[in-house]
Design a protein around this motif. Structure first.
Motif: not given
Length: 372
Positions: A184-196
């Motif tokens: 179960x991969x909830x990768x949006x929870x640990x990704x940094x959406x303010x790093x290009x």
């Protein structure tokens, strides 16, 4: 020792998705606001300007055009740019367990099995929602299993293959007849959406694979061999962990999200994954032409194609190297199972394929399977 068989794969993705154009719009809006608010400091060289993103940049860098996420609204909110996953009380099923359970049930249903047929559950993913109790034990309980065992493990994007090796040995030595691996991969929870460098990479998905002893019934895919290798690297890293609350003081900026040196990862991973795959093929007495297809972790289209070209010694066309990341993005350990499930029905009995996954660590796992 007994044969080990892949009996079925089940997977699920959230309904909500984000296109490159949508992702670029919110990222660039944030970058413009940041650069404007910090113009003086940027001019003095005290902080760096945030460069803008673009659809062309994302597609050229990765091949990704879309990704499915558990909470689109939170990611599209310029003041937040991370998902909202509401806290649940202890008595309620945890979010990640619920996400994994959906894929686990699909795998069991596809195989015509019930919880009573399963001896163990392994949750193998890039990160677990909590340290303990194990998410796998929660899934075991939610499935209604009244016996057996469960444990969590992680080797980032290679977790599924590492878990398959563990399950294979337990089945081959008679310690279990059937093991369910859940990713179960909830990768949006640990990704940094303010790093290009990383804002476009990941999607959310949950996949499960049921492994069984080969004497249960005909069919399935024989798991003929697995090879694992690890190399230490900081090029792809996430520092989320139980010590975070000891490391940061009140008011400190919390930056323990995913970060990577994309060029270094590209340079390092291709020879590692190619070598592990080629060595496994050789160890099993095969030649590259004996392997029809490569189902690779969907990290980056150029990495997938380069590894298949080297390991299978042929052009990485759609038959040799199927691609699903254009729709789903990088879904970490679940991606290799999804790619296999979506691109295996056309293969005939006796044909073989390569499963290969690689990720932070570095960790790399390869497996050769043959259709029975």
């Amino acid at each position: 020792m007994r044969d080990c068989i892949i009996r079925s794969v089940g997977w699920t993705v959230p309904d909500a998705s984000i296109s490159n154009s949508e992702l670029v719009a919110v990222f660039n809006a944030y970058a413009e606001r940041f650069n404007t608010e910090n113009a003086d400091a940027i001019a003095r060289g005290e902080i760096n300007e945030i460069p803008f993103s673009s659809e062309q940049f994302i597609e050229q860098a990765s091949g990704i055009m879309n990704r499915h996420v558990v909470d689109k609204a939170g990611l599209m909110d310029i003041d937040r740019m991370r998902p909202r996953i509401p806290h649940r009380e202890k008595e309620a099923l945890a979010f990640q367990a619920e996400f994994g359970l959906s894929a686990a049930r699909k795998a069991l249903e596809k195989a015509g099995r019930t919880a009573d047929d399963v001896d163990g559950v392994i949750v193998a993913s890039s990160a677990q929602q909590r340290n303990f109790p194990a998410v796998s034990v929660e899934i075991q309980n939610a499935l209604g299993m009244t016996r057996g065992w469960a444990f969590d493990m992680t080797m980032a994007c290679a977790s599924a293959i590492f878990a398959m090796q563990q399950a294979r040995e337990l089945i081959r030595t008679g310690q279990a007849d059937a093991i369910l691996i859940v990713c179960p991969e909830v990768m949006s929870a640990i990704n940094h959406y303010r790093r290009r460098e990383v804002h476009f990479i990941f999607g959310d998905a949950s996949a499960a694979v049921l492994l069984e002893a080969g004497d249960r019934e005909p069919g399935g895919w024989e798991l003929q061999g697995v090879r694992l290798e690890t190399r230490w690297s900081n090029a792809l890293r996430s520092d989320f962990g139980f010590m975070n609350h000891t490391e940061f003081e009140e008011g400190d900026e919390f930056e323990a999200f995913v970060d990577q040196d994309g060029h270094r990862v590209f340079r390092d991973v291709i020879p590692l994954a190619s070598s592990v795959s080629s060595q496994l093929i050789s160890d099993l007495g095969y030649k590259p032409q004996d392997i029809r297809r490569g189902w690779l972790h969907q990290a980056n289209i150029r990495i997938v194609q380069a590894v298949v070209k080297k390991a299978l010694e042929r052009e990485p066309d759609a038959d040799a190297a199927p691609i699903i990341l254009n729709e789903y993005g990088n879904t970490s350990s679940s991606s290799v199972l999804m790619t296999f499930d979506l691109n295996s029905d056309d293969m005939d009995t006796g044909e073989r394929g390569l499963l290969c996954a690689f990720g932070a660590g570095y960790g790399c796992g390869a497996a050769i399977i043959e259709k029975r």
